[in-house]
Design a protein around this motif. Sequence first.
Motif, PDB file in Angstrom:
ATOM      1  N   ALA A  56       0.829  -1.208   0.000  1.00  0.00           N
ATOM      2  CA  ALA A  56       0.000   0.000   0.000  1.00  0.00           C
ATOM      3  C   ALA A  56       0.863   1.258   0.000  1.00  0.00           C
ATOM      4  O   ALA A  56       0.586   2.215  -0.729  1.00  0.00           O
ATOM      5  N   VAL A  57       1.917   1.253   0.807  1.00  0.00           N
ATOM      6  CA  VAL A  57       2.808   2.418   0.852  1.00  0.00           C
ATOM      7  C   VAL A  57       3.536   2.570  -0.480  1.00  0.00           C
ATOM      8  O   VAL A  57       3.693   3.682  -0.992  1.00  0.00           O
ATOM      9  N   PHE A  58       3.961   1.459  -1.070  1.00  0.00           N
ATOM     10  CA  PHE A  58       4.636   1.517  -2.371  1.00  0.00           C
ATOM     11  C   PHE A  58       3.710   2.119  -3.431  1.00  0.00           C
ATOM     12  O   PHE A  58       4.120   3.002  -4.186  1.00  0.00           O
ATOM     13  N   PHE A  59       2.461   1.659  -3.489  1.00  0.00           N
ATOM     14  CA  PHE A  59       1.524   2.193  -4.476  1.00  0.00           C
ATOM     15  C   PHE A  59       1.263   3.675  -4.225  1.00  0.00           C
ATOM     16  O   PHE A  59       1.199   4.461  -5.176  1.00  0.00           O
ATOM     17  N   ALA A  60       1.111   4.068  -2.977  1.00  0.00           N
ATOM     18  CA  ALA A  60       0.888   5.482  -2.666  1.00  0.00           C
ATOM     19  C   ALA A  60       2.099   6.322  -3.055  1.00  0.00           C
ATOM     20  O   ALA A  60       1.960   7.407  -3.629  1.00  0.00           O
ATOM     21  N   LYS A  61       3.286   5.804  -2.763  1.00  0.00           N
ATOM     22  CA  LYS A  61       4.522   6.523  -3.087  1.00  0.00           C
ATOM     23  C   LYS A  61       4.719   6.675  -4.593  1.00  0.00           C
ATOM     24  O   LYS A  61       5.001   7.768  -5.085  1.00  0.00           O
ATOM     25  N   TYR A  88       9.404  12.270   3.394  1.00  0.00           N
ATOM     26  CA  TYR A  88       8.658  11.527   4.419  1.00  0.00           C
ATOM     27  C   TYR A  88       8.169  10.190   3.870  1.00  0.00           C
ATOM     28  O   TYR A  88       8.233   9.167   4.547  1.00  0.00           O
ATOM     29  N   ALA A  89       7.665  10.191   2.641  1.00  0.00           N
ATOM     30  CA  ALA A  89       7.147   8.957   2.039  1.00  0.00           C
ATOM     31  C   ALA A  89       8.263   7.932   1.818  1.00  0.00           C
ATOM     32  O   ALA A  89       8.063   6.733   2.051  1.00  0.00           O
ATOM     33  N   ASP A  90       9.430   8.398   1.389  1.00  0.00           N
ATOM     34  CA  ASP A  90      10.559   7.481   1.200  1.00  0.00           C
ATOM     35  C   ASP A  90      10.975   6.852   2.528  1.00  0.00           C
ATOM     36  O   ASP A  90      11.226   5.645   2.609  1.00  0.00           O
ATOM     37  N   ALA A  91      11.047   7.677   3.568  1.00  0.00           N
ATOM     38  CA  ALA A  91      11.401   7.162   4.889  1.00  0.00           C
ATOM     39  C   ALA A  91      10.325   6.193   5.386  1.00  0.00           C
ATOM     40  O   ALA A  91      10.651   5.126   5.930  1.00  0.00           O
ATOM     41  N   LEU A  92       9.065   6.540   5.186  1.00  0.00           N
ATOM     42  CA  LEU A  92       7.972   5.665   5.606  1.00  0.00           C
ATOM     43  C   LEU A  92       8.084   4.303   4.939  1.00  0.00           C
ATOM     44  O   LEU A  92       7.927   3.272   5.597  1.00  0.00           O
ATOM     45  N   PHE A  93       8.378   4.283   3.651  1.00  0.00           N
ATOM     46  CA  PHE A  93       8.470   3.009   2.948  1.00  0.00           C
ATOM     47  C   PHE A  93       9.562   2.124   3.557  1.00  0.00           C
ATOM     48  O   PHE A  93       9.357   0.932   3.773  1.00  0.00           O
ATOM     49  N   LEU A  94      10.707   2.706   3.865  1.00  0.00           N
ATOM     50  CA  LEU A  94      11.793   1.913   4.453  1.00  0.00           C
ATOM     51  C   LEU A  94      11.430   1.415   5.853  1.00  0.00           C
ATOM     52  O   LEU A  94      11.678   0.253   6.193  1.00  0.00           O
ATOM     53  N   TRP A  95      10.820   2.286   6.658  1.00  0.00           N
ATOM     54  CA  TRP A  95      10.460   1.884   8.020  1.00  0.00           C
ATOM     55  C   TRP A  95       9.358   0.834   8.028  1.00  0.00           C
ATOM     56  O   TRP A  95       9.396  -0.112   8.813  1.00  0.00           O
ATOM     57  N   ILE A  96       8.377   0.983   7.143  1.00  0.00           N
ATOM     58  CA  ILE A  96       7.279   0.014   7.135  1.00  0.00           C
ATOM     59  C   ILE A  96       7.759  -1.319   6.585  1.00  0.00           C
ATOM     60  O   ILE A  96       7.298  -2.383   7.003  1.00  0.00           O
ATOM     61  N   LEU A  97       8.702  -1.279   5.665  1.00  0.00           N
ATOM     62  CA  LEU A  97       9.281  -2.522   5.157  1.00  0.00           C
ATOM     63  C   LEU A  97      10.030  -3.243   6.275  1.00  0.00           C
ATOM     64  O   LEU A  97       9.879  -4.461   6.444  1.00  0.00           O
ATOM     65  N   ALA A  98      10.803  -2.501   7.059  1.00  0.00           N
ATOM     66  CA  ALA A  98      11.515  -3.099   8.200  1.00  0.00           C
ATOM     67  C   ALA A  98      10.527  -3.656   9.225  1.00  0.00           C
ATOM     68  O   ALA A  98      10.704  -4.775   9.727  1.00  0.00           O
ATOM     69  N   LEU A  99       9.480  -2.897   9.527  1.00  0.00           N
ATOM     70  CA  LEU A  99       8.476  -3.379  10.482  1.00  0.00           C
ATOM     71  C   LEU A  99       7.796  -4.640   9.974  1.00  0.00           C
ATOM     72  O   LEU A  99       7.582  -5.586  10.732  1.00  0.00           O
ATOM     73  N   ALA A 100       7.477  -4.682   8.709  1.00  0.00           N
ATOM     74  CA  ALA A 100       6.814  -5.858   8.141  1.00  0.00           C
ATOM     75  C   ALA A 100       7.692  -7.097   8.251  1.00  0.00           C
ATOM     76  O   ALA A 100       7.216  -8.176   8.631  1.00  0.00           O
ATOM     77  N   VAL A 101       8.968  -6.948   7.954  1.00  0.00           N
ATOM     78  CA  VAL A 101       9.889  -8.090   8.038  1.00  0.00           C
ATOM     79  C   VAL A 101      10.004  -8.572   9.478  1.00  0.00           C
ATOM     80  O   VAL A 101       9.895  -9.773   9.762  1.00  0.00           O
ATOM     81  N   TYR A 143       6.028   8.380  10.851  1.00  0.00           N
ATOM     82  CA  TYR A 143       6.224   8.746   9.452  1.00  0.00           C
ATOM     83  C   TYR A 143       4.937   8.702   8.642  1.00  0.00           C
ATOM     84  O   TYR A 143       4.776   9.485   7.703  1.00  0.00           O
ATOM     85  N   VAL A 144       4.011   7.820   8.974  1.00  0.00           N
ATOM     86  CA  VAL A 144       2.734   7.856   8.251  1.00  0.00           C
ATOM     87  C   VAL A 144       1.984   9.134   8.624  1.00  0.00           C
ATOM     88  O   VAL A 144       1.324   9.750   7.779  1.00  0.00           O
ATOM     89  N   TYR A 145       2.115   9.556   9.867  1.00  0.00           N
ATOM     90  CA  TYR A 145       1.501  10.814  10.280  1.00  0.00           C
ATOM     91  C   TYR A 145       2.144  11.998   9.554  1.00  0.00           C
ATOM     92  O   TYR A 145       1.446  12.847   8.994  1.00  0.00           O
ATOM     93  N   LYS A 146       3.476  12.084   9.573  1.00  0.00           N
ATOM     94  CA  LYS A 146       4.170  13.214   8.947  1.00  0.00           C
ATOM     95  C   LYS A 146       3.918  13.267   7.443  1.00  0.00           C
ATOM     96  O   LYS A 146       3.723  14.344   6.883  1.00  0.00           O
ATOM     97  N   THR A 147       3.917  12.094   6.800  1.00  0.00           N
ATOM     98  CA  THR A 147       3.673  12.058   5.361  1.00  0.00           C
ATOM     99  C   THR A 147       2.252  12.525   5.065  1.00  0.00           C
ATOM    100  O   THR A 147       2.038  13.382   4.196  1.00  0.00           O
ATOM    101  N   GLY A 148       1.295  11.973   5.769  1.00  0.00           N
ATOM    102  CA  GLY A 148      -0.098  12.359   5.555  1.00  0.00           C
ATOM    103  C   GLY A 148      -0.368  13.806   5.910  1.00  0.00           C
ATOM    104  O   GLY A 148      -1.094  14.507   5.197  1.00  0.00           O
ATOM    105  N   ASP A 149       0.237  14.268   6.986  1.00  0.00           N
ATOM    106  CA  ASP A 149       0.032  15.642   7.419  1.00  0.00           C
ATOM    107  C   ASP A 149       0.585  16.634   6.393  1.00  0.00           C
ATOM    108  O   ASP A 149      -0.079  17.615   6.062  1.00  0.00           O
ATOM    109  N   SER A 150       1.781  16.355   5.884  1.00  0.00           N
ATOM    110  CA  SER A 150       2.360  17.272   4.894  1.00  0.00           C
ATOM    111  C   SER A 150       1.540  17.272   3.607  1.00  0.00           C
ATOM    112  O   SER A 150       1.330  18.326   2.997  1.00  0.00           O
ATOM    113  N   GLY A 151       1.039  16.109   3.202  1.00  0.00           N
ATOM    114  CA  GLY A 151       0.188  16.051   2.011  1.00  0.00           C
ATOM    115  C   GLY A 151      -1.143  16.743   2.228  1.00  0.00           C
ATOM    116  O   GLY A 151      -1.649  17.446   1.340  1.00  0.00           O
ATOM    117  N   ALA A 152      -1.730  16.557   3.393  1.00  0.00           N
ATOM    118  CA  ALA A 152      -3.020  17.188   3.686  1.00  0.00           C
ATOM    119  C   ALA A 152      -2.892  18.705   3.729  1.00  0.00           C
ATOM    120  O   ALA A 152      -3.775  19.419   3.239  1.00  0.00           O
TER     121      ALA A 152
END
Length: 159
Positions: A56-61, A88-101, A143-152
């Motif tokens: 989902a983050v990859f598609f959004a990015k 923010y989105a690039d950082a989110l993708f890396l962090w969420i990938l690490a969390l998923a693993v 990072y999902v908050y910061k990414t979404g907040d900056s986009g909003a």
Amino acid sequence: MFDRVLGIPAHPLYIHAAVVLVPLLALTAVLYAVWPGCRRHVRWPLVAFALASPGAVFFAKESGEQFSTNRAFQSAQVKALVAQHEEYADALFLWILALAVVALVLAFLVPVGGSAARIKAPVAVHWVASGLTVVLAVVSAYYVYKTGDSGAHMAWEGF
């Protein structure tokens, strides 16, 4: 695929999946890590969220990168805001990938019963994985908050 869905820009559609799935992964990962009693209830949702969230983050990015090529976003001021949002989105993708693993490792490392005697690896590995899960969940939520907040802010306050 990343540009439009049924004639509508894809980015505003795809971000909703990321905004929902990332916090759900963070929450279920923390629950699984710290509350043995809930493991049998959240194990498979944890696995599902760990597989779906990075996608989902990859598609959004990727859709955001396509969206940013729009002629409306070409001024220097807007490009600076978009660049910050993309960071923010690039950082989110890396962090969420690490969390998923780590969440997947935890889901299959620690059995559903939760007894320390039944852990499939040394207890120290369990504690490291659990602690890492909590840290990664907090950072991913940030990072999902910061990414979404900056986009909003860009969308609702203008550029």
